[in-house]
Design a protein around this motif. Structure first.
Motif, PDB file in Angstrom:
ATOM      1  N   LYS A 262       0.835  -1.197   0.000  1.00  0.00           N
ATOM      2  CA  LYS A 262       0.000   0.000   0.000  1.00  0.00           C
ATOM      3  C   LYS A 262       0.872   1.251   0.000  1.00  0.00           C
ATOM      4  N   GLY A 263       0.397   2.287  -0.682  1.00  0.00           N
ATOM      5  CA  GLY A 263       1.114   3.560  -0.675  1.00  0.00           C
ATOM      6  C   GLY A 263       2.125   3.698  -1.781  1.00  0.00           C
ATOM      7  N   ILE A 264       2.335   2.656  -2.613  1.00  0.00           N
ATOM      8  CA  ILE A 264       3.245   2.786  -3.749  1.00  0.00           C
ATOM      9  C   ILE A 264       2.555   3.626  -4.815  1.00  0.00           C
ATOM     10  N   PRO A 265       3.190   4.701  -5.280  1.00  0.00           N
ATOM     11  CA  PRO A 265       2.524   5.637  -6.177  1.00  0.00           C
ATOM     12  C   PRO A 265       2.284   5.058  -7.570  1.00  0.00           C
ATOM     13  N   VAL A 266       1.196   5.485  -8.163  1.00  0.00           N
ATOM     14  CA  VAL A 266       0.900   5.145  -9.548  1.00  0.00           C
ATOM     15  C   VAL A 266       0.632   6.443 -10.289  1.00  0.00           C
ATOM     16  N   VAL A 267       1.356   6.672 -11.364  1.00  0.00           N
ATOM     17  CA  VAL A 267       1.209   7.898 -12.132  1.00  0.00           C
ATOM     18  C   VAL A 267       0.182   7.688 -13.232  1.00  0.00           C
ATOM     19  N   ASN A 268      -0.895   8.475 -13.173  1.00  0.00           N
ATOM     20  CA  ASN A 268      -1.913   8.470 -14.232  1.00  0.00           C
ATOM     21  C   ASN A 268      -2.469   7.086 -14.542  1.00  0.00           C
ATOM     22  N   GLY A 269      -2.587   6.256 -13.476  1.00  0.00           N
ATOM     23  CA  GLY A 269      -3.182   4.948 -13.659  1.00  0.00           C
ATOM     24  C   GLY A 269      -2.294   3.929 -14.333  1.00  0.00           C
ATOM     25  N   GLY A 270      -1.017   4.275 -14.564  1.00  0.00           N
ATOM     26  CA  GLY A 270      -0.105   3.366 -15.236  1.00  0.00           C
ATOM     27  C   GLY A 270       0.488   2.363 -14.282  1.00  0.00           C
ATOM     28  N   PRO A 271       1.441   1.550 -14.748  1.00  0.00           N
ATOM     29  CA  PRO A 271       2.070   0.542 -13.880  1.00  0.00           C
ATOM     30  C   PRO A 271       2.908   1.221 -12.810  1.00  0.00           C
ATOM     31  N   PRO A 272       2.974   0.657 -11.596  1.00  0.00           N
ATOM     32  CA  PRO A 272       3.772   1.250 -10.523  1.00  0.00           C
ATOM     33  C   PRO A 272       5.256   1.075 -10.803  1.00  0.00           C
ATOM     34  N   PRO A 273       6.098   1.894 -10.176  1.00  0.00           N
ATOM     35  CA  PRO A 273       7.547   1.749 -10.361  1.00  0.00           C
ATOM     36  C   PRO A 273       8.009   0.378  -9.881  1.00  0.00           C
ATOM     37  N   ASP A 274       9.028  -0.167 -10.546  1.00  0.00           N
ATOM     38  CA  ASP A 274       9.506  -1.510 -10.216  1.00  0.00           C
ATOM     39  C   ASP A 274      10.731  -1.482  -9.324  1.00  0.00           C
ATOM     40  N   ASN A 275      11.001  -0.332  -8.711  1.00  0.00           N
ATOM     41  CA  ASN A 275      12.217  -0.169  -7.919  1.00  0.00           C
ATOM     42  C   ASN A 275      11.904   0.733  -6.738  1.00  0.00           C
ATOM     43  N   GLU A 276      12.536   0.449  -5.584  1.00  0.00           N
ATOM     44  CA  GLU A 276      12.217   1.205  -4.373  1.00  0.00           C
ATOM     45  C   GLU A 276      12.562   2.683  -4.499  1.00  0.00           C
ATOM     46  N   ILE A 277      13.691   2.995  -5.139  1.00  0.00           N
ATOM     47  CA  ILE A 277      14.057   4.399  -5.312  1.00  0.00           C
ATOM     48  C   ILE A 277      13.040   5.094  -6.215  1.00  0.00           C
ATOM     49  N   LEU A 278      12.640   4.426  -7.309  1.00  0.00           N
ATOM     50  CA  LEU A 278      11.618   4.995  -8.183  1.00  0.00           C
ATOM     51  C   LEU A 278      10.302   5.182  -7.432  1.00  0.00           C
ATOM     52  N   GLN A 279       9.963   4.222  -6.599  1.00  0.00           N
ATOM     53  CA  GLN A 279       8.723   4.318  -5.828  1.00  0.00           C
ATOM     54  C   GLN A 279       8.732   5.539  -4.923  1.00  0.00           C
ATOM     55  N   GLN A 280       9.823   5.710  -4.179  1.00  0.00           N
ATOM     56  CA  GLN A 280       9.920   6.848  -3.271  1.00  0.00           C
ATOM     57  C   GLN A 280       9.904   8.166  -4.041  1.00  0.00           C
ATOM     58  N   ALA A 281      10.673   8.222  -5.118  1.00  0.00           N
ATOM     59  CA  ALA A 281      10.776   9.455  -5.897  1.00  0.00           C
ATOM     60  C   ALA A 281       9.434   9.833  -6.507  1.00  0.00           C
ATOM     61  N   ALA A 282       8.742   8.849  -7.093  1.00  0.00           N
ATOM     62  CA  ALA A 282       7.444   9.134  -7.703  1.00  0.00           C
ATOM     63  C   ALA A 282       6.441   9.616  -6.664  1.00  0.00           C
ATOM     64  N   ARG A 283       6.456   8.979  -5.502  1.00  0.00           N
ATOM     65  CA  ARG A 283       5.534   9.393  -4.437  1.00  0.00           C
ATOM     66  C   ARG A 283       5.809  10.824  -3.992  1.00  0.00           C
ATOM     67  N   LEU A 284       7.091  11.160  -3.820  1.00  0.00           N
ATOM     68  CA  LEU A 284       7.456  12.508  -3.378  1.00  0.00           C
ATOM     69  C   LEU A 284       7.143  13.550  -4.446  1.00  0.00           C
ATOM     70  N   LEU A 285       7.376  13.206  -5.707  1.00  0.00           N
ATOM     71  CA  LEU A 285       7.084  14.158  -6.786  1.00  0.00           C
ATOM     72  C   LEU A 285       5.579  14.398  -6.915  1.00  0.00           C
ATOM     73  N   LEU A 286       4.788  13.366  -6.793  1.00  0.00           N
ATOM     74  CA  LEU A 286       3.345  13.534  -6.879  1.00  0.00           C
ATOM     75  C   LEU A 286       2.832  14.404  -5.732  1.00  0.00           C
ATOM     76  N   GLN A 287       3.506  14.322  -4.594  1.00  0.00           N
ATOM     77  CA  GLN A 287       3.061  15.087  -3.427  1.00  0.00           C
ATOM     78  C   GLN A 287       3.616  16.505  -3.407  1.00  0.00           C
ATOM     79  N   PHE A 288       4.917  16.662  -3.697  1.00  0.00           N
ATOM     80  CA  PHE A 288       5.577  17.963  -3.541  1.00  0.00           C
ATOM     81  C   PHE A 288       5.908  18.660  -4.857  1.00  0.00           C
ATOM     82  N   LYS A 289       5.862  17.931  -5.961  1.00  0.00           N
ATOM     83  CA  LYS A 289       6.182  18.450  -7.300  1.00  0.00           C
ATOM     84  C   LYS A 289       7.668  18.679  -7.533  1.00  0.00           C
ATOM     85  N   ASN A 290       8.437  18.895  -6.464  1.00  0.00           N
ATOM     86  CA  ASN A 290       9.854  19.243  -6.586  1.00  0.00           C
ATOM     87  C   ASN A 290      10.688  18.301  -5.719  1.00  0.00           C
ATOM     88  N   LEU A 291      11.747  17.752  -6.291  1.00  0.00           N
ATOM     89  CA  LEU A 291      12.548  16.751  -5.583  1.00  0.00           C
ATOM     90  C   LEU A 291      14.019  16.968  -5.864  1.00  0.00           C
TER      91      LEU A 291
END
Length: 582
Positions: A262-291
């Motif tokens: 739970k909590g792994i980000p999905v961008v625009n309904g697409g497949p979730p990131p397949d890597n923990e760093i990508l998961q964290q980065a995508a979640r932070l970008l969706l929330q804060f826009k800037n990383l």
């Protein structure tokens, strides 16, 4: 089955603990000492578990009061307990493990086995899972190990009990249920014990929450109803492993976490990131826009910035992008980079029939161009990658727009630009990714306003990526993963974690090369990339550099270098021998 080849040393070590301490009454670290007797274990229980110290001091200070100085056998048990307690963790550093095991051994008055003793091999491998804050509360974890040992020794046939997974699970659950304070129930240690003893039946997951999420997500694969969470997951594994490409090597973290967690980000309904760093980065970008990706040199900041940008634009609101290059723009900041380059400014232009007249025109900078493009194309995501973001004068580059990049101001707040007088805003479908070298001295000048408007994701050296690289010459054999761990431990102690050496310097050595070619490549990497960097880190501090690289300052014959400037320049066999001694 959940068994993993890379964890075999851990299974073997726990089996050694079972044989020496649970079946017999001897010690794991000192097998000739009868420490784990029922009497000693009950005495440890009486002084620690039955007489809790509720003070505010640290765990070690409390334990020193509880055990006192008169019970060397109890301190010996404590050293063994720490050894076993640290086995599951991949994130507790080797130095921390050794320090606390040594502390207990010294209290006992016992000498630890030499570090080249095979008993330490399990700790050089560094565990099978990430441990959390709760696991790091040592009192609960050590107490469960002691209570488990006492319970085993009460059984008429110890071996029969310890070879039966169900009976061991029942013993552990009986113990946990008997502990009145739920916060003292080391359920994570329960999971770890079962995995280490029966890796074909239990997962390497020590989080009950994670197990529950797995069981809930894949509940359609549970064919035989049961309340036993581990049995549910075993049924799920049996079904999934038949269809998954990994087969019996399937791992719920490595291969399926993007599905059930739970909590792994999905961008625009697409497949979730397949890597923990990508998961964290995508979640932070969706929330804060800037990383900002921050870390020492060689930790892959630029590599990850590119991968994250690709992920953010690959799956678009308008559908999968066939070509990501219109959507990603990259710049590198430097001291001369200005507002006029980034937002807008006046630029000279020759006019007239003979180009003899000079006039000025207002030209938009890259950020304004990208904002306008994203604003007029809301069905696509856009990403601006700013490399070396801390090297520019941020206040000068962003100007009045520093507020507009905040997530809750996107598309809402506007400003009037000073040159064009146009109204300007930052659209919500534009993401900013910056990279920052933490070893760069200019980091101290980082604008506080900028720090507040960016999320920061730390990228640290990952020696596990180098564990398979072994280089040998003559009698010397160097494991690069182990070498990088030792080197960075020394650097961290003397200079700080921001000045570690990243793994990416050594990644070219993973390519399929002959040993001879690898020796030559390592020679070049060390002498022409790493050494200059270390000299910069320890500029004017050759005494500290000597502590990091003692073998590069000391030789058996002749004079030793006195400063970093004339650090020994070693090659081939000599280089490997010196690196092995770091």
């Amino acid at each position: 089955m959940a068994r993993r080849i890379q964890d075999q040393t851990l299974y073997d070590t726990f089996d050694l603990f079972k044989n020496r301490c649970l079946l017999k009454d001897s010690s794991l670290l000192w097998p000739d000492r009868p420490l784990w007797t029922p009497e000693n274990l009950k005495k440890w229980k009486e002084r620690v578990i039955d007489s809790p110290d509720l003070g505010t001091q640290s765990f070690t200070e409390k334990l020193e009061r509880q055990l006192g100085e008169s019970y060397p056998e109890l301190w010996g048990i404590t050293a063994d307990l720490h050894y076993v307690y640290y086995l599951p963790s991949v994130n507790i550093k080797l130095d921390t493990r050794l320090k606390n095991i040594q502390w207990a051994a010294e209290k006992a008055g016992y000498d630890l086995p030499d570090f080249d003793n095979p008993i330490w091999e399990a700790h050089r491998k560094l565990g099978f899972c990430k441990t959390s804050f709760k696991y790091h509360i040592r009192y609960a974890q050590l107490s469960l190990l002691v209570l488990f040992a006492i319970k085993v020794k009460e059984q008429q046939d110890r071996r029969a009990v310890l070879e039966d997974a169900h009976r061991v699970q029942m013993l552990l659950e009986e113990i946990l249920d008997s502990i009145p304070n739920k916060m003292d129930r080391a359920i994570d240690m329960r999971h770890a014990i079962l995995y280490l003893m029966f890796p074909d039946q239990y997962e390497r997951i020590i989080s009950t929450s994670d197990k529950q999420q797995i069981a809930e997500y894949y509940k359609k694969y549970i064919s035989t109803p049961t309340d036993d969470l581990d049995q549910q997951i075993l049924q799920i594994r049996e079904k999934l492993s038949k269809a998954h490409p990994q087969g019996h090597l399937l791992d719920f973290y490595d291969h399926l976490k993007h599905e059930w967690k739970k909590g792994i980000p999905v961008v625009n309904g697409g497949p979730p990131p397949d890597n923990e760093i990508l998961q964290q980065a995508a979640r932070l970008l969706l929330q804060f826009k800037n990383l900002i990706l921050a870390g020492p040199p060689g930790t892959g900041k630029t590599y990850w910035a590119d991968r994250i940008a690709e992920y953010m634009v690959t799956v678009q609101p308008a559908g999968k992008a066939s070509n990501t290059a219109p959507f990603i723009h990259k710049i590198t900041l430097h001291q001369s980079y200005a507002y006029e380059d980034f937002i807008e400014g006046l630029r000279p232009r020759l006019t007239g029939n003979t180009n003899s007249s000079l006039s000025f025109e207002i030209k938009p900078g890259i950020f304004r161009q990208l904002c306008l493009q994203a604003e007029h194309d809301p069905r696509h995501n856009y990403v601006l990658v700013i490399d070396e973001i801390n090297r520019g004068n941020i206040a000068k580059v962003f100007g009045e727009l520093i507020t507009l990049i905040e997530a809750d101001k996107r598309g809402k707040w506007t400003v009037v630009l000073p040159y064009s007088k146009d109204t300007f805003c930052v659209p919500p479908n534009l993401y900013i990714i910056g990279t920052m070298n933490t070893a760069d001295r200019s980091i101290a000048l980082m604008d506080v306003a900028l720090r507040r408007r960016f999320a920061f994701l730390d990228l640290i050296p990952d020696p596990t990526l180098l564990d398979t690289i072994v280089i040998s010459t003559g009698e010397q054999e160097l494991n690069l993963g182990e070498f990088l761990r030792k080197l960075n431990r020394s650097i961290t102690e003397l200079r700080g974690a921001d000045f570690q050496i990243g793994h990416s310097y050594f990644l070219p050595l993973k390519e399929n090369k002959s040993n001879k070619d690898k020796v030559q490549l390592l020679d070049d990497i060390w002498n022409f990339q790493i050494v200059p960097l270390l000299k910069e880190y320890f500029y004017g501090q050759s005494d500290l550099l000597r502590q990091v690289l003692p073998s590069f300052f000391e030789i058996d014959e002749g004079t030793s270098p006195s400063t970093a400037a004339n650090l020994l320049n070693l090659h081939e066999e000599d280089l490997l021998a010196a690196l092995y001694q770091v």
